[in-house]
Design a protein around this motif. Sequence first.
Motif, short mmCIF file in Angstrom:
data_model
loop_
_atom_site.label_atom_id
_atom_site.label_comp_id
_atom_site.label_asym_id
_atom_site.label_seq_id
_atom_site.Cartn_x
_atom_site.Cartn_y
_atom_site.Cartn_z
N ALA A 1 -27.12 -16.34 26.23
CA ALA A 1 -26.29 -17.64 25.64
C ALA A 1 -26.39 -17.38 24.05
CB ALA A 1 -26.70 -18.69 25.48
N SER A 2 -27.81 -17.06 23.20
CA SER A 2 -27.56 -15.92 22.00
C SER A 2 -28.71 -15.75 21.41
CB SER A 2 -27.92 -17.54 20.99
OG SER A 2 -29.01 -18.13 21.01
N VAL A 3 -28.99 -14.99 20.50
CA VAL A 3 -30.19 -14.55 19.99
C VAL A 3 -30.36 -14.26 17.98
CG1 VAL A 3 -31.67 -11.73 19.82
CG2 VAL A 3 -30.04 -12.89 21.74
N GLU A 4 -31.71 -15.79 17.44
CA GLU A 4 -31.65 -15.65 16.63
C GLU A 4 -33.15 -15.22 16.67
OE1 GLU A 4 -29.79 -18.81 15.32
OE2 GLU A 4 -28.11 -18.72 16.79
N ASP A 5 -33.17 -15.46 15.22
CA ASP A 5 -34.68 -15.09 15.21
C ASP A 5 -35.54 -14.84 15.25
OD1 ASP A 5 -33.68 -16.17 12.03
OD2 ASP A 5 -33.41 -17.64 12.78
N GLY A 6 -35.45 -13.53 16.57
CA GLY A 6 -36.55 -13.35 17.38
C GLY A 6 -36.59 -14.11 18.53
N LEU A 7 -36.04 -14.89 18.21
CA LEU A 7 -35.52 -16.19 19.89
C LEU A 7 -34.05 -16.16 20.56
CD1 LEU A 7 -37.05 -19.34 18.68
CD2 LEU A 7 -38.44 -17.75 19.91
N ALA A 8 -34.52 -15.73 22.20
CA ALA A 8 -33.24 -15.47 23.13
C ALA A 8 -33.28 -16.36 23.71
CB ALA A 8 -33.36 -14.44 23.64
N THR A 9 -32.12 -17.23 23.59
CA THR A 9 -31.93 -18.91 24.80
C THR A 9 -30.90 -18.11 26.16
OG1 THR A 9 -31.62 -19.83 22.61
CG2 THR A 9 -30.07 -20.90 24.46
#
Length: 57
Positions: A26-34
């Motif tokens: 759903a998203s990838v931000e700041d080293g985190l994938a949702t």
Amino acid sequence: MRPLLPGGFAAVTPVLGRPTRTASVASVEDGLATLALTVALDDGTITLLGDAVVALD
């Protein structure tokens, strides 16, 4: 879609049911994938709906 039951469950999986799981990023931000997660029966009934956050190390 039906309202979710506690824990993200949307419907009961019947005995001998053959659920299929799917996940999409759903998203990838700041080293985190949702991830968006779904478990559904062959007839299209969604039994589980939720999200997971995964650290990308």
